[in-house]
Design an enzyme around this catalytic site. Sequence first.
Site, mmCIF file in Angstrom:
data_model
loop_
_atom_site.group_PDB
_atom_site.id
_atom_site.type_symbol
_atom_site.label_atom_id
_atom_site.label_comp_id
_atom_site.label_asym_id
_atom_site.label_seq_id
_atom_site.Cartn_x
_atom_site.Cartn_y
_atom_site.Cartn_z
ATOM 1 N N TYR A 1 0.833 -1.196 0.000
ATOM 2 C CA TYR A 1 0.000 0.000 0.000
ATOM 3 C C TYR A 1 0.875 1.256 0.000
ATOM 4 C CZ TYR A 1 -4.000 -2.980 1.223
ATOM 5 O OH TYR A 1 -4.987 -3.938 1.229
ATOM 6 N N GLY B 1 -24.304 3.087 -5.143
ATOM 7 C CA GLY B 1 -25.222 3.721 -6.080
ATOM 8 C C GLY B 1 -24.707 5.014 -6.667
#
Length: 338
Positions: free
Chosen positions: A53, A217
């Site tokens: 990372y 969404g």
Amino acid sequence: MEIRYLGTSGLAVGWLGLGTALWGRDTDEHEAAEQLRDFVESGGQLIDTGDAYGGGAAEAVVGALLAGRFARSDVVLAVKTGGGAPDAAAGDADLSRRGLLAALDGSLRRLGVDHIDLWQIDGVDPVTPLEETLSALDIAVSSGRVRYVGLANFCGWRTAKAAAWQAAWPGRARLISNQVEYSLLQRGVEREVVPAMRDAGMSILAWSPLGRGVLTGKYRTGIPADSRAASDHLAAFVQPYLGPESTRIVNAVCTAAQGLGVSPLAVALAWVRDRPGVGGVLVGARTAAQLRGILAECDLTLPAEISAALDEVSAVPSGYPERTAAERATAGPSPAFS
């Protein structure tokens, strides 16, 4: 926050874990500190990081926070490594005993700690025998540098082989978890990986439970300018879940959320949390505000009929040889071969 034990071990953690993939690059130390504060105050403990990372930058940020305003005892520290240097090219994986133990020592230095609670081996090394890779886990535990061990992104047969090898002889470090991508948009692990883990008494640590952000969404009407899909270095990560098949599942999640009066995020997170074998669900946020939104939505209990409907709309194709004999029998006779 509900506490769960990982595998058959005595390691207990809150079911929601905090991922740090963006720390040190998209998330600076100030935002990371706010995230960790809010997470710990909500009852969270499991912090997941790794040497890949940000080229080790995420571990350095975690280490700085643990050396400052947060106590080591506040967190359960999980670290992933593929044994390579933090600046190794993408796809490189050195799972040799030498490479893994050197990488472990590097993580300990960046984190500024004397031990890791859960060390997870990630990646595939086509050269090193799996038995040698696993011997590094035993050394790490016996030396006191690691408390528990697990895997990350291992396929079904490699998970089963590794778990069986570690269980075959007294004194070997038992595997307690496998960290895999798992969401309503990615259920492929249910074919072979999940059955192998449950048979071995291992827990699932689910990463990207929100379908790389798509299940919120936010992409239904386009790509927001501040989203991962609009980022130069994260767009390719999100793109696979922006097709018509994903849209169908996202629409179902949004419909369920509207009916329950909650957000799509809450529905998607609750679905993963309640899947059989899940010991922890890892979420990653770029900002503290985003994480607070997740923490505020993590207590939903899905009605059984909604969970079943989401199961159906997102089900992955399954056939020979994954299905049981009983399931195949209900599908009718197999064709005869001469």
